[in-house]
Design a protein around this motif. Sequence first.
Motif, PDB file in Angstrom:
ATOM      1  N   LYS A  85      32.402  59.787   0.588  1.00 21.81           N
ATOM      2  CA  LYS A  85      31.442  60.294  -0.407  1.00 21.81           C
ATOM      3  C   LYS A  85      30.479  59.195  -0.849  1.00 21.81           C
ATOM      4  O   LYS A  85      29.274  59.422  -0.949  1.00 21.81           O
ATOM      5  CB  LYS A  85      32.187  60.871  -1.607  1.00 21.81           C
ATOM      6  N   ASN A  88      27.856  58.623   1.574  1.00 23.84           N
ATOM      7  CA  ASN A  88      27.080  59.841   1.854  1.00 23.84           C
ATOM      8  C   ASN A  88      27.300  60.354   3.279  1.00 23.84           C
ATOM      9  O   ASN A  88      26.357  60.759   3.967  1.00 23.84           O
ATOM     10  CB  ASN A  88      25.584  59.615   1.596  1.00 23.84           C
ATOM     11  N   ASP A  90      28.935  63.229   5.408  1.00 20.62           N
ATOM     12  CA  ASP A  90      29.456  64.588   5.314  1.00 20.62           C
ATOM     13  C   ASP A  90      30.756  64.706   6.090  1.00 20.62           C
ATOM     14  O   ASP A  90      30.881  64.156   7.191  1.00 20.62           O
ATOM     15  CB  ASP A  90      28.449  65.598   5.868  1.00 20.62           C
ATOM     16  N   TYR A  91      31.701  65.424   5.537  1.00 20.61           N
ATOM     17  CA  TYR A  91      32.965  65.678   6.220  1.00 20.61           C
ATOM     18  C   TYR A  91      33.327  67.142   6.024  1.00 20.61           C
ATOM     19  O   TYR A  91      32.731  67.846   5.212  1.00 20.61           O
ATOM     20  CB  TYR A  91      34.082  64.755   5.707  1.00 20.61           C
ATOM     21  N   SER A  92      34.293  67.597   6.801  1.00 16.66           N
ATOM     22  CA  SER A  92      34.696  69.000   6.706  1.00 16.66           C
ATOM     23  C   SER A  92      36.149  69.128   7.136  1.00 16.66           C
ATOM     24  O   SER A  92      36.762  68.176   7.621  1.00 16.66           O
ATOM     25  CB  SER A  92      33.818  69.872   7.611  1.00 16.66           C
ATOM     26  N   ASN A  96      35.148  73.804   9.592  1.00 14.30           N
ATOM     27  CA  ASN A  96      33.777  73.417   9.225  1.00 14.30           C
ATOM     28  C   ASN A  96      33.404  73.727   7.787  1.00 14.30           C
ATOM     29  O   ASN A  96      32.229  73.866   7.465  1.00 14.30           O
ATOM     30  CB  ASN A  96      32.747  74.039  10.184  1.00 14.30           C
ATOM     31  N   PRO A  98      32.373  72.551   4.471  1.00 14.86           N
ATOM     32  CA  PRO A  98      31.844  71.257   4.038  1.00 14.86           C
ATOM     33  C   PRO A  98      32.654  70.638   2.902  1.00 14.86           C
ATOM     34  O   PRO A  98      33.118  71.325   1.992  1.00 14.86           O
ATOM     35  CB  PRO A  98      30.427  71.579   3.562  1.00 14.86           C
ATOM     36  N   ASN A  99      32.809  69.324   2.988  1.00 11.67           N
ATOM     37  CA  ASN A  99      33.437  68.510   1.942  1.00 11.67           C
ATOM     38  C   ASN A  99      34.804  69.030   1.510  1.00 11.67           C
ATOM     39  O   ASN A  99      35.138  69.036   0.337  1.00 11.67           O
ATOM     40  CB  ASN A  99      32.497  68.372   0.748  1.00 11.67           C
ATOM     41  N   PHE A 113      34.642  64.216  10.541  1.00 14.90           N
ATOM     42  CA  PHE A 113      33.240  63.851  10.353  1.00 14.90           C
ATOM     43  C   PHE A 113      32.729  63.281  11.671  1.00 14.90           C
ATOM     44  O   PHE A 113      33.498  63.090  12.617  1.00 14.90           O
ATOM     45  CB  PHE A 113      33.071  62.855   9.198  1.00 14.90           C
TER      46      PHE A 113
END
Length: 127
Positions: A85, A88, A90-92, A96, A98-99, A113
């Motif tokens: 975070k 910055n 993005d991960y999933s 899929n 998000p966050n 990610f």
Amino acid sequence: MLTFSFNHIALSVKNVNQSLEFYQKVFQLEEIKNTASESKTRWLSLNEGKQLHLIPRPNFQIKVNKAVHFALTTSNLDSFISNLKELNIDYSDWRNTPNKDYIRKDGIRQVYFQDPDGYWIEVNNDI
């Protein structure tokens, strides 16, 4: 019977310096000497003699999907997610979302990610 142990993973990357910086920033990996050749391939230590090799291929088309990934494990997944975070990134979860992290049927938490070339990376708490 033959026995094997993991030695290294090699990734073709468009910009080796950008990829090196990414992996050092995200995982705090130490660069080590490329003892195999005088090429521009850069090596990073994954500890315990394991390595990540970044092979420059600026004109190579890299095709990826989430099913083709490598996974690293950490004892502090929450801290790692906080680091993503802060950076910055993005991960999933596997689906899929998000966050969001995902808890597998066996209780292992994981996030996914991508690096600058689109390679998928899983980080989990399977220690």
